[in-house]
Design an enzyme around this catalytic site. Structure first.
Site, short mmCIF file in Angstrom:
data_model
loop_
_atom_site.label_atom_id
_atom_site.label_comp_id
_atom_site.label_asym_id
_atom_site.label_seq_id
_atom_site.Cartn_x
_atom_site.Cartn_y
_atom_site.Cartn_z
N LYS A 12 23.40 -51.71 -35.63
CA LYS A 12 22.52 -50.89 -36.58
C LYS A 12 23.15 -50.18 -37.57
CE LYS A 12 18.46 -51.78 -33.43
NZ LYS A 12 17.73 -51.02 -32.60
N TYR A 52 11.29 -57.81 -37.20
CA TYR A 52 10.56 -56.82 -36.16
C TYR A 52 8.97 -56.95 -36.25
CZ TYR A 52 14.45 -53.79 -34.62
OH TYR A 52 15.64 -53.46 -34.01
N PHE A 60 5.92 -46.30 -34.96
CA PHE A 60 7.28 -46.14 -35.14
C PHE A 60 7.78 -47.17 -36.32
CE2 PHE A 60 7.16 -48.55 -31.18
CZ PHE A 60 7.93 -49.77 -31.48
N ARG A 88 21.85 -57.80 -22.84
CA ARG A 88 21.03 -56.78 -22.39
C ARG A 88 21.30 -55.67 -21.54
NH1 ARG A 88 16.27 -56.17 -26.07
NH2 ARG A 88 15.35 -55.18 -24.34
N THR A 94 16.24 -49.20 -24.19
CA THR A 94 15.87 -48.84 -25.59
C THR A 94 16.03 -47.69 -25.75
OG1 THR A 94 14.26 -50.77 -25.17
CG2 THR A 94 14.14 -49.49 -27.12
N ARG A 105 24.46 -48.16 -25.25
CA ARG A 105 23.56 -46.91 -25.53
C ARG A 105 23.69 -45.86 -24.80
NH1 ARG A 105 18.45 -51.03 -26.09
NH2 ARG A 105 18.34 -51.62 -28.36
N ASN A 115 19.53 -45.93 -31.99
CA ASN A 115 20.15 -46.64 -30.46
C ASN A 115 21.08 -47.58 -30.67
OD1 ASN A 115 18.40 -48.50 -31.22
ND2 ASN A 115 17.29 -48.68 -29.48
N HIS A 118 20.88 -53.80 -31.30
CA HIS A 118 19.93 -54.67 -30.91
C HIS A 118 20.37 -55.96 -30.35
CE1 HIS A 118 16.46 -57.62 -31.50
NE2 HIS A 118 17.49 -58.56 -31.57
N GLU A 129 15.98 -65.25 -33.97
CA GLU A 129 17.01 -64.28 -34.49
C GLU A 129 17.91 -64.78 -35.32
OE1 GLU A 129 14.81 -60.76 -31.66
OE2 GLU A 129 16.89 -61.30 -31.30
P1 DAT Z 1 14.88 -53.28 -27.84
O1 DAT Z 1 15.67 -52.66 -28.90
O2 DAT Z 1 15.43 -52.59 -26.71
O3 DAT Z 1 14.75 -54.43 -27.60
P2 DAT Z 1 12.20 -52.97 -28.63
O4 DAT Z 1 12.15 -54.56 -29.27
O5 DAT Z 1 10.97 -52.51 -27.89
O6 DAT Z 1 13.51 -52.37 -27.88
O7 DAT Z 1 12.09 -52.19 -29.95
C1 DAT Z 1 12.84 -52.43 -30.95
C2 DAT Z 1 13.06 -51.18 -31.66
O8 DAT Z 1 11.99 -50.37 -32.33
C3 DAT Z 1 14.10 -50.17 -30.79
O9 DAT Z 1 15.42 -50.63 -30.67
C4 DAT Z 1 13.89 -48.84 -31.25
C5 DAT Z 1 12.59 -48.99 -31.79
N1 DAT Z 1 11.61 -48.33 -31.01
C6 DAT Z 1 10.84 -49.28 -29.97
N2 DAT Z 1 9.94 -48.62 -29.33
C7 DAT Z 1 10.04 -47.28 -29.88
C8 DAT Z 1 9.19 -45.88 -29.75
N3 DAT Z 1 8.29 -45.96 -28.83
N4 DAT Z 1 9.42 -45.10 -30.54
C9 DAT Z 1 10.43 -45.12 -31.80
N5 DAT Z 1 11.09 -46.20 -31.81
C10 DAT Z 1 10.86 -47.25 -30.95
MG MG Z 2 13.42 -55.93 -28.74
#
Ligand code: DAT
Ligand code: MG
Length: 152
Positions: A12, A52, A60, A88, A94, A105, A115, A118, A129
């Site tokens: 990112k 996304y 968020f 992962r 996350t 992370r 973070n 991805h 993706e």
């Molecule tokens: P990951 O990146 O571990 O697959 P995710 O797909 O649930 O996690 O979410 C995608 C991204 O969105 C994550 O890297 C950061 C953001 N995100 C997810 N949940 C969040 C939250 N509760 N508050 C703020 N940002 C969030």
């Molecule tokens: Mg994800």
């Protein structure tokens, strides 16, 4: 024999800005994951929304859009046995505040909103993706010289 799996990784904007790209890619290379594709790009808003889509409507979502489109990112395709789950695990939780030390992370990030990385969460999302970020002819198939030593 290895049942090679492909996964998608996005380093990112904070990873690029903080000069972490090389150290993160080095971890994947050292683990034995093969680089099939890698490029620097700035994610347009339309691509960010598709990528996304599962998070549309969440609180968020807009901050996530602003973050992911804010500067260059590095898109990567990796291949190896169990690549999706391995990546992962290497990424950690996350919410970087809860990620174990030793994970990407857990070593390089502090918060959920910045973070660093991805990684696809399953084979289907990996396929989706990879297709969003790479054309088929941008991926390279080749044999790494250490492959015989990564499998029994
Ligand atoms: P990951 O990146 O571990 O697959 P995710 O797909 O649930 O996690 O979410 C995608 C991204 O969105 C994550 O890297 C950061 C953001 N995100 C997810 N949940 C969040 C939250 N509760 N508050 C703020 N940002 C969030
Ligand atoms: Mg994800």
């Amino acid at each position: 024999m290895t049942l090679a799996e492909r996964t998608f990784v996005l380093l990112k904007p904070d990873a690029v800005q903080r000069g972490l790209v090389g150290r993160i890619v080095a971890r994947f290379e050292a683990r034995g994951l093969k680089l099939l594709g890698m490029k620097l790009l700035t994610v347009p808003r339309t691509l960010a929304e598709t990528y996304y889509a599962e998070h549309r409507g969440k609180a968020f979502f807009e901050p996530l859009m602003a973050y992911i489109t804010s500067g260059p990112v590095v898109a990567i395709v990796l291949e190896g046995e169990g690549a999706v789950a391995v990546v992962r695990k290497m990424m950690g939780k996350t919410n970087a505040a809860e990620a174990e030390p030793g994970t990407i992370r857990g070593d390089f990030a502090l918060t959920i909103g910045r973070n660093v990385i991805h990684g696809s969460d399953g084979l289907e999302s990996a396929k989706r993706e990879i297709g969003l970020f790479f054309k088929a002819d941008e991926l390279r198939a080749y044999t790494r010289i250490d492959e015989a030593w990564l499998d029994e």
